[in-house]
Design an enzyme around this catalytic site. Structure first.
Site, PDB file in Angstrom:
ATOM      1  CE  LYS A  44      -2.947  10.164   9.225  1.00 16.89           C
ATOM      2  NZ  LYS A  44      -3.005   9.385   8.008  1.00 16.89           N
ATOM      3  CG  ASP A  68      -3.918  -5.523   9.811  1.00 18.39           C
ATOM      4  OD1 ASP A  68      -3.938  -5.407   8.581  1.00 18.39           O
ATOM      5  OD2 ASP A  68      -4.910  -5.882  10.463  1.00 18.39           O
ATOM      6  CB  SER A  69      -3.740   0.375  10.599  1.00 22.41           C
ATOM      7  OG  SER A  69      -3.324   0.547   9.267  1.00 22.41           O
ATOM      8  CE1 TYR A  99     -13.521   3.115   5.577  1.00 21.01           C
ATOM      9  CE2 TYR A  99     -11.358   2.095   5.895  1.00 21.01           C
ATOM     10  CZ  TYR A  99     -12.687   2.000   5.529  1.00 21.01           C
ATOM     11  OH  TYR A  99     -13.202   0.791   5.117  1.00 21.01           O
ATOM     12  CG  ASP A 100      -6.189   9.621   6.775  1.00 20.21           C
ATOM     13  OD1 ASP A 100      -6.462   8.802   7.681  1.00 20.21           O
ATOM     14  OD2 ASP A 100      -5.026   9.840   6.397  1.00 20.21           O
ATOM     15  CG  HIS A 144      -3.751   4.864  13.680  1.00 13.16           C
ATOM     16  ND1 HIS A 144      -3.871   6.056  12.982  1.00 13.16           N
ATOM     17  CD2 HIS A 144      -3.876   3.888  12.738  1.00 13.16           C
ATOM     18  CE1 HIS A 144      -4.066   5.798  11.694  1.00 13.16           C
ATOM     19  NE2 HIS A 144      -4.057   4.498  11.532  1.00 13.16           N
ATOM     20  CE  LYS A 188      -1.661  -0.027   6.041  1.00 12.67           C
ATOM     21  NZ  LYS A 188      -2.210  -1.338   6.404  1.00 12.67           N
ATOM     22  CG  ASN A 243      -1.763   1.165   1.427  1.00 14.31           C
ATOM     23  OD1 ASN A 243      -1.356   2.288   1.175  1.00 14.31           O
ATOM     24  ND2 ASN A 243      -2.983   0.929   1.879  1.00 14.31           N
TER      25      ASN A 243
END
Length: 200
Positions: A183, A73-74, A162-163, A188, A18, A15
């Site tokens: 950010k 993994d998020s 989903y930001d 997270h 990511k 990704n």
């Protein structure tokens, strides 16, 4: 634990969004590789938790590349949706990983639960599990979370996933509207990375 500092690392993700975010958390002097350098496809993620999927990816990419690997993994948990999409966050975007489609699905599922949801505070959080894996063993795992709520409309073009629909607690704008430098200090992934950064 490793006796010497890590100098090279495979970031176990295909990704691009990511990959960019994880790269930005790592020290500049680290030699960084991605699965694309080795033409490695992603493994099947059949774990039941973020931690399990993170470990599956880290172990797989480490074995395939014969390198130390860091995998993430998020996903997004929406409380009123029984914490969905959760570990299925990417899958809600379909085979092509279309996050516009995924965000619209969140809206549709919320409509089914409560027609007036847009006038309420819909609590949610982003969760990130990070795992560093050497060829034969897991070195370290960590979890990071950031609480927030769902925006009734998509806002902002920054970030990924989903930001554009996630408003972090204490802020009035979505991650999609935030500068990446802002950010990265609160999200997270940053929180999970704080636990493992001693390796570097």
């Amino acid at each position: 634990m490793l006796k010497k500092k890590i100098t090279k690392l495979l970031i176990g993700t295909n990704n691009k969004g990511k990959l960019k975010e994880i790269k930005n958390l790592l020290p500049n002097n680290l030699k960084i590789y991605s699965p694309q350098n080795f033409k490695i496809k992603s493994p099947k993620e059949d774990g039941r938790t973020f931690e399990e999927n993170s470990l599956i990816k880290a172990r797989y990419f480490s074995k395939k590349s014969k390198m130390l690997s860091l995998s993430d993994d998020s996903g997004l948990e929406v409380d009123i949706l029984e914490k969905n999409p959760g570990i299925y966050s990417a899958r809600w975007g379909g085979k092509k990983g279309d996050f516009n489609k995924a965000m619209n699905r969140v809206f549709k599922e919320l409509d089914k639960k409560d027609k007036n949801w847009k006038k309420k505070k819909i609590t949610a959080r982003f969760v990130c599990a990070l795992t560093v894996h050497d060829l034969n063993k897991k070195l370290i795992s960590s979890i990071g979370k950031i609480e927030g709520s769902i925006s009734p409309v998509m806002k902002g073009k920054n970030g990924f996933g989903y930001d554009p629909i996630f408003i972090p607690k204490g802020k009035k704008i979505t991650f999609g509207e935030m500068k990446s430098s802002e950010k990265y200090k609160i999200d997270h992934r940053f929180k999970a990375f704080k636990i493992i950064k001693k390796l570097f």
